[in-house]
Every structure is written in C-alpha cells, then in structure tokens.
Design an enzyme around this catalytic site. Structure first.
Site, mmCIF file in Angstrom:
data_model
loop_
_atom_site.group_PDB
_atom_site.id
_atom_site.type_symbol
_atom_site.label_atom_id
_atom_site.label_comp_id
_atom_site.label_asym_id
_atom_site.label_seq_id
_atom_site.Cartn_x
_atom_site.Cartn_y
_atom_site.Cartn_z
ATOM 1 N N ASN A 74 0.872 -1.172 0.000
ATOM 2 C CA ASN A 74 0.000 0.000 0.000
ATOM 3 C C ASN A 74 0.912 1.224 0.000
ATOM 4 O OD1 ASN A 74 -1.825 2.028 0.452
ATOM 5 N ND2 ASN A 74 -2.251 1.482 2.588
ATOM 6 N N TRP A 75 0.994 1.860 -1.149
ATOM 7 C CA TRP A 75 1.903 3.018 -1.260
ATOM 8 C C TRP A 75 1.317 4.274 -0.625
ATOM 9 C CZ3 TRP A 75 4.791 3.223 -6.654
ATOM 10 C CH2 TRP A 75 5.682 2.137 -6.730
ATOM 11 N N LYS A 76 0.070 4.194 -0.189
ATOM 12 C CA LYS A 76 -0.606 5.357 0.407
ATOM 13 C C LYS A 76 -0.433 6.570 -0.515
ATOM 14 C CE LYS A 76 0.430 3.365 4.875
ATOM 15 N NZ LYS A 76 0.112 3.443 6.264
ATOM 16 N N HIS A 118 -9.506 1.072 4.631
ATOM 17 C CA HIS A 118 -8.238 1.199 5.373
ATOM 18 C C HIS A 118 -8.466 2.103 6.591
ATOM 19 C CE1 HIS A 118 -4.106 2.331 6.317
ATOM 20 N NE2 HIS A 118 -3.733 1.241 5.655
ATOM 21 N N GLU A 122 -6.865 4.462 7.746
ATOM 22 C CA GLU A 122 -6.642 5.898 7.501
ATOM 23 C C GLU A 122 -7.872 6.517 6.834
ATOM 24 O OE1 GLU A 122 -2.923 5.373 5.458
ATOM 25 O OE2 GLU A 122 -2.013 4.755 7.353
ATOM 26 N N GLU A 145 -5.615 -5.433 10.340
ATOM 27 C CA GLU A 145 -4.614 -4.397 10.580
ATOM 28 C C GLU A 145 -4.899 -3.686 11.899
ATOM 29 O OE1 GLU A 145 -2.549 -3.139 6.769
ATOM 30 O OE2 GLU A 145 -4.271 -1.839 6.969
ATOM 31 N N GLY A 173 2.132 1.899 10.651
ATOM 32 C CA GLY A 173 3.051 3.028 10.503
ATOM 33 C C GLY A 173 3.748 3.417 11.796
ATOM 34 N N SER A 214 3.142 -2.576 10.219
ATOM 35 C CA SER A 214 4.602 -2.609 10.391
ATOM 36 C C SER A 214 5.217 -3.963 10.032
ATOM 37 C CB SER A 214 4.990 -2.183 11.808
ATOM 38 O OG SER A 214 4.540 -0.859 12.052
ATOM 39 N N GLY A 234 4.864 1.012 4.709
ATOM 40 C CA GLY A 234 6.227 1.559 4.603
ATOM 41 C C GLY A 234 7.207 0.678 3.847
HETATM 42 C C1 PEP Z 1 -0.844 -0.138 5.792
HETATM 43 O O1 PEP Z 1 -0.749 0.956 5.252
HETATM 44 O O2 PEP Z 1 -1.826 -0.850 5.554
HETATM 45 C C2 PEP Z 1 0.214 -0.569 6.709
HETATM 46 C C3 PEP Z 1 0.109 -1.738 7.283
HETATM 47 O O3 PEP Z 1 1.252 0.300 6.889
HETATM 48 P P1 PEP Z 1 2.668 -0.061 7.600
HETATM 49 O O4 PEP Z 1 3.151 -1.341 7.009
HETATM 50 O O5 PEP Z 1 3.548 1.103 7.262
HETATM 51 O O6 PEP Z 1 2.397 -0.197 9.062
#
Ligand code: PEP
Length: 254
Positions: A13-15, A98, A100, A170, A176, A216, A238
């Site tokens: 997921n490049w966000k 998600h 976010e 998640e 993050g 993460s 990330g």
């Molecule tokens: C995500 O954006 O879904 C995610 C799990 O981010 P990260 O791996 O940076 O925690």
C-alpha cells in the site's frame, strides 16, 4: 483445508506517496528485484498513478491495485473513482476501509460494505481492512470490534462474493508505528476472523478466504508472521516503498 490451498497475497500500500516519475523509477527497481514468487504480488498505488503503474508492470509478475473505490457507478461525487473506472484500467484488487480512510475520511462499516459490493459487481476483489485501535485493545474488546466490522462490512455478501474477498487484519496501533503485533497476537485475531466467517457463511467457505496481516510488517518480521496457520499474506505500507525490503517479504512467503 490446509493453509497451502489458500492464495497467499502480498500487497503493498503506497498510500499517498510517489509522483509519476518516482512511480516509474520505483517500479523499475521492483520489477527487476521481484522476478518470481509463490504468491500473488500486488502494489496498490495512488489512483492518479494507476495508468503509469499498469504500463510499468505489464511484463512483470507484479499486479497493480487501487486504494479505494466509490460505491456509485458514476455521478456527482467530485474527487471519487468508480469500480467501473478501475476495471477499465484492468484493476482487479482494491483496498477498502483502510483505517486511515476510516480515521480521516469518515469511512464507516456501511460505506465499506457499499464500496465492497460495487467492487464485486465489477469483478474487483476488495481487500477489506479491519482492526482495533489501541484503546479498544487495552479495553479487551478487540473481538467485539472485529465482529462488528466484519458483520457490517460484509453484509449481504453471497458465498461467491466472500470467496472473492480478502480480509486484511490491521491493528490500528501497529500501522506506521513500527509496533508490530506479535505473531501470536496476529494469529489469534486472524483465526477469530476465520471462525466468524464460518459462522456468518459456512466453515468451508471461511477456509478458502485469504486473510492478511498488516501493521509494520517488514523484511525482518515477515517470515514469522507469514508462517502462522491463519495468516495468508500481508498488507504492507512503509516497507512496500523499498524494492529490496518488499522483495524480501515476497521471498518470505515462499
Ligand atoms: C498499511 O498501510 O496498511 C500498513 C500496514 O502500513 P505499515 O506497514 O507502514 O504499518
């Protein structure tokens, strides 16, 4: 059914990262690094870069996905993108709900459900994100939170639609933050999600669903997380922005 019968999906997921030039450059690195895999490899890029990304990965094993999708077929929804538009670029996967989007853009279980159903109508597999925040974990209500998100997010799904759905567990406190759930914590919730899907649909249907862990996940912890019996892949933020790290995660799924 044993775990090897389920499709393992490693999705990045490049966000909101990478402009057009940066997208091309990173995908050139990714397509060079990731040549073979025992799993599906997906990168969900910002919508504006989908066409660039599809072109840049056309001869590779990497597939491009979206990060969101509106529920309506078309209409007065400024700034939104429909499932039909995604389909017209060959997109087959979209992240839905998600944390976010829930946190900053008012996404609810109801809108998650509407978006996911629109995906299904257009042959797109929704990757439905669920997870508790830190306060909910500390209050020991993780399972209640997950139950509501799954029950409402997957309302009115047929068994076939469930089969074409990926669930990403998640925990919000792990996204993050560099704080990963332990493999045991992640497994416990993913196993609960499967049990719940068994009750809501049927036990055999639940056995076929890909359940990812996200939060993460990185090159160092992926192998242990992916070895758990109910974790069938990862949703990676990330670490999906670095070709070598992402490749290590893909390798960990072998
Ligand atoms: C995500 O954006 O879904 C995610 C799990 O981010 P990260 O791996 O940076 O925690």
């Amino acid at each position: 059914m044993d775990k090897s019968k389920r499709q393992v999906v490693i999705a990045g997921n490049w966000k909101m990262n990478k402009n057009a030039e940066e997208t091309k450059a990173l995908l050139a690195e990714m397509t060079t690094a990731i040549k073979d895999a025992d799993c599906k490899v997906l990168l969900c890029v910002p919508a504006i870069n989908i066409s660039t990304a599809v072109e840049a990965t056309k001869d590779s094993i990497i597939e491009i996905g979206a990060q969101n999708c509106h529920w309506a077929a078309n209409g007065a929804y400024t700034g939104e993108i429909s499932a039909d538009m995604l389909k017209s670029f060959g997109i087959k996967y979209a992240i839905i709900g998600h944390s976010e989007r829930r946190q900053y853009f008012g996404e609810t279980d109801k809108t998650v459900n509407m978006r996911a159903l629109a995906c299904h109508e257009n042959g797109i597999t929704p990757i439905i994100c669920v997870g508790e925040n830190l306060e909910e974990r500390e209050k020991d209500i993780t399972k209640d939170v997950i139950k509501t998100q799954i029950t409402e997010g997957l309302a009115n799904f047929t068994k076939q639609q469930l089969h074409n759905t990926i669930i990403a567990y998640e925990p919000v406190w792990a996204i993050g933050t560099g704080k990963t759930a332990t493999a045991q914590q992640a497994e416990e919730v993913c196993a609960y999600i499967r049990e719940l899907l068994g009750e809501l649909f049927c036990p055999m249907c639940a056995q076929k669903v890909t359940i990812q862990y996200g939060g993460s996940m990185n090159a160092a912890n992926a192998k242990e997380l992916l070895s758990m019996p109910n974790i069938d892949g990862g949703l990676i933020g990330g670490a999906s922005l670095k070709a070598t790290d992402f490749n290590t995660i893909v390798e960990s799924a072998k």
